[in-house]
Design an enzyme around this catalytic site. Structure first.
Site, mmCIF file in Angstrom:
data_model
loop_
_atom_site.group_PDB
_atom_site.id
_atom_site.type_symbol
_atom_site.label_atom_id
_atom_site.label_comp_id
_atom_site.label_asym_id
_atom_site.label_seq_id
_atom_site.Cartn_x
_atom_site.Cartn_y
_atom_site.Cartn_z
ATOM 1 C CE LYS A 54 -1.979 -1.041 3.799
ATOM 2 N NZ LYS A 54 -1.373 -2.519 4.139
ATOM 3 N NE ARG A 80 -4.855 -1.201 9.651
ATOM 4 C CZ ARG A 80 -3.752 -0.771 9.176
ATOM 5 N NH1 ARG A 80 -3.206 0.348 8.740
ATOM 6 N NH2 ARG A 80 -2.804 -1.748 9.290
ATOM 7 N NE ARG A 137 7.905 -2.687 6.237
ATOM 8 C CZ ARG A 137 6.404 -2.585 6.328
ATOM 9 N NH1 ARG A 137 5.685 -1.883 5.590
ATOM 10 N NH2 ARG A 137 6.023 -2.882 7.401
ATOM 11 N NE ARG A 142 6.141 -0.741 10.084
ATOM 12 C CZ ARG A 142 5.088 -0.630 9.456
ATOM 13 N NH1 ARG A 142 5.100 0.124 8.188
ATOM 14 N NH2 ARG A 142 3.550 -1.040 9.891
ATOM 15 N NE ARG A 191 1.944 -5.189 11.025
ATOM 16 C CZ ARG A 191 3.003 -4.843 10.017
ATOM 17 N NH1 ARG A 191 4.120 -5.300 10.348
ATOM 18 N NH2 ARG A 191 2.964 -4.425 8.990
HETATM 19 P P1 AP5 Z 1 4.877 -1.577 1.694
HETATM 20 O O1 AP5 Z 1 4.571 -0.721 0.638
HETATM 21 O O2 AP5 Z 1 5.590 -0.949 2.895
HETATM 22 O O3 AP5 Z 1 3.647 -2.300 2.267
HETATM 23 P P2 AP5 Z 1 2.294 -1.827 3.242
HETATM 24 O O4 AP5 Z 1 0.989 -2.345 2.699
HETATM 25 O O5 AP5 Z 1 2.240 -0.428 3.339
HETATM 26 O O6 AP5 Z 1 2.575 -2.652 4.765
HETATM 27 P P3 AP5 Z 1 2.330 -1.923 6.126
HETATM 28 O O7 AP5 Z 1 3.409 -2.974 6.795
HETATM 29 O O8 AP5 Z 1 2.787 -0.556 6.144
HETATM 30 O O9 AP5 Z 1 1.162 -1.951 6.268
HETATM 31 P P4 AP5 Z 1 0.326 -2.245 7.421
HETATM 32 O O10 AP5 Z 1 -1.026 -1.979 7.157
HETATM 33 O O11 AP5 Z 1 0.526 -3.245 8.358
HETATM 34 O O12 AP5 Z 1 1.024 -0.897 8.432
HETATM 35 P P5 AP5 Z 1 0.566 0.618 8.555
HETATM 36 O O13 AP5 Z 1 1.729 1.428 8.803
HETATM 37 O O14 AP5 Z 1 -0.715 1.009 8.068
HETATM 38 O O15 AP5 Z 1 5.614 -2.724 1.530
HETATM 39 C C1 AP5 Z 1 6.041 -3.791 2.300
HETATM 40 C C2 AP5 Z 1 7.719 -4.304 1.728
HETATM 41 O O16 AP5 Z 1 7.512 -5.063 0.452
HETATM 42 C C3 AP5 Z 1 8.412 -2.963 1.503
HETATM 43 O O17 AP5 Z 1 9.968 -3.300 1.882
HETATM 44 C C4 AP5 Z 1 8.685 -2.980 -0.116
HETATM 45 O O18 AP5 Z 1 9.671 -2.544 -0.516
HETATM 46 C C5 AP5 Z 1 8.349 -4.384 -0.573
HETATM 47 N N1 AP5 Z 1 7.378 -4.319 -1.746
HETATM 48 C C6 AP5 Z 1 6.159 -3.669 -1.923
HETATM 49 N N2 AP5 Z 1 5.725 -3.887 -3.010
HETATM 50 C C7 AP5 Z 1 6.475 -4.812 -3.792
HETATM 51 C C8 AP5 Z 1 6.421 -5.789 -4.790
HETATM 52 N N3 AP5 Z 1 5.597 -5.431 -5.819
HETATM 53 N N4 AP5 Z 1 7.594 -6.546 -5.007
HETATM 54 C C9 AP5 Z 1 8.408 -6.881 -4.002
HETATM 55 N N5 AP5 Z 1 8.406 -6.354 -2.847
HETATM 56 C C10 AP5 Z 1 7.586 -5.097 -2.736
HETATM 57 O O19 AP5 Z 1 0.024 0.383 10.245
HETATM 58 C C11 AP5 Z 1 0.822 0.066 11.464
HETATM 59 C C12 AP5 Z 1 0.109 0.045 12.626
HETATM 60 O O20 AP5 Z 1 -0.493 1.268 13.063
HETATM 61 C C13 AP5 Z 1 -1.001 -1.059 12.665
HETATM 62 O O21 AP5 Z 1 -0.530 -2.354 12.929
HETATM 63 C C14 AP5 Z 1 -1.902 -0.452 13.807
HETATM 64 O O22 AP5 Z 1 -1.642 -0.626 15.320
HETATM 65 C C15 AP5 Z 1 -2.016 1.034 13.573
HETATM 66 N N6 AP5 Z 1 -2.814 1.552 12.470
HETATM 67 C C16 AP5 Z 1 -2.343 2.235 11.250
HETATM 68 N N7 AP5 Z 1 -3.668 2.741 10.669
HETATM 69 C C17 AP5 Z 1 -4.589 2.297 11.498
HETATM 70 C C18 AP5 Z 1 -5.915 2.518 11.581
HETATM 71 N N8 AP5 Z 1 -6.838 2.746 10.253
HETATM 72 N N9 AP5 Z 1 -6.846 1.821 12.300
HETATM 73 C C19 AP5 Z 1 -6.330 1.506 13.610
HETATM 74 N N10 AP5 Z 1 -4.804 1.372 13.779
HETATM 75 C C20 AP5 Z 1 -4.232 1.785 12.718
HETATM 76 MG MG MG Z 2 2.654 0.949 4.951
#
Ligand code: AP5
Ligand code: MG
Length: 214
Positions: A13, A87, A126, A155, A166
């Site tokens: 994402k 979410r 990552r 992270r 997660r």
């Molecule tokens: P990346 O692009 O970083 O993936 P992502 O989908 O953004 O993954 P996240 O881990 O950030 O998602 P998340 O939803 O768990 O975390 P968030 O920060 O939102 O890609 C991942 C890796 O793969 C990278 O190394 C990238 O280079 C690689 N990659 C990407 N595309 C690729 C491809 N095509 N091929 C190969 N490699 C690839 O949330 C974190 C925490 O915050 C949550 O757990 C929660 O506690 C809190 N939080 C955030 N939002 C909310 C909400 N709305 N409600 C409640 N709690 C929330």
């Molecule tokens: Mg992310």
């Protein structure tokens, strides 16, 4: 254009949202990034969110609602891509109501489909830059040579145990939203496997179709 990028942790994402920002001029609104910044700066929000994020649990809805809504309002209710919001059922209902009040409904919810085994591999490799938030991947997108390695870290919530939690939280609380958006004719599922540019091309195809039918 008003978009949501949806999908499990590690689906890409953030990676795709950043490309949409660079190439399409959309503003990326990532609740996870905002929360991590708050954790780093030990703000009141950061202190409340800490234990949830570290355990791989969702932060309570009431804490994230304002983050998302204020960021959307700051952008004038348009030209944004939400990354990691909504979410939960409650967040989705709030978002629908919030945008409808301004007569600016979402154009699409793009769900990146990626199998669990690919996710676990992606997240274990990552790395993030502690100051800029830039995301890297040790295998195919490593930090450039001129970046000081002391800023490149894993992270905390990318430890295998937390990633498993997660994924399970995603399945229980977030994935059901696909149905909510399918019923509203907004859901577009995109294959999130393959290279970053391959996925981006698929996202662009969806956007082209949306433009053509507008
Ligand atoms: P990346 O692009 O970083 O993936 P992502 O989908 O953004 O993954 P996240 O881990 O950030 O998602 P998340 O939803 O768990 O975390 P968030 O920060 O939102 O890609 C991942 C890796 O793969 C990278 O190394 C990238 O280079 C690689 N990659 C990407 N595309 C690729 C491809 N095509 N091929 C190969 N490699 C690839 O949330 C974190 C925490 O915050 C949550 O757990 C929660 O506690 C809190 N939080 C955030 N939002 C909310 C909400 N709305 N409600 C409640 N709690 C929330
Ligand atoms: Mg992310």
């Amino acid at each position: 254009m008003r978009l949501v990028l949806f999908g499990p942790p590690g689906a890409g994402k953030g990676t795709q949202a950043r490309l949409l920002a660079e190439r399409r001029g959309l503003v990326q609104i990532a609740t996870g990034d905002i929360i991590r910044e708050a954790l780093k700066n030990e703000t009141p929000l950061g202190k409340k969110a800490k234990s949830y994020v570290e355990a791989g649990e969702l932060v309570p809805d009431s804490l994230v609602r304002d983050l998302a809504e204020n960021a959307i309002a700051d952008e004038g209710y348009d030209d944004f891509v939400l990354d990691g919001y909504p979410r939960t059922d409650q967040q989705a209902a709030w978002l629908t109501e919030f945008l409808e009040e301004k007569d600016r409904p979402l154009d699409a919810v793009i769900s990146l489909a990626v199998p669990d085994e690919v996710i676990v591999r992606r997240l274990s490799r990552r790395r993030v830059h502690t100051e800029t938030g830039e995301t890297y991947h040790l295998d195919h997108d490593p930090p450039p040579d001129d970046v000081d390695p002391q800023y490149i870290v894993q992270r905390d919530d990318d430890q295998p145990e937390t990633v498993r939690n997660r994924l399970s939280v995603y399945r229980d609380e977030t994935k059901p939203l696909e149905e909510y958006y399918r019923e509203r004719g907004l859901l577009q599922t995109v294959d999130g496997t393959g290279g970053i540019e391959d996925v981006y091309d698929r996202v662009e195809e969806v956007l082209d179709d949306l433009r053509a039918s507008a």
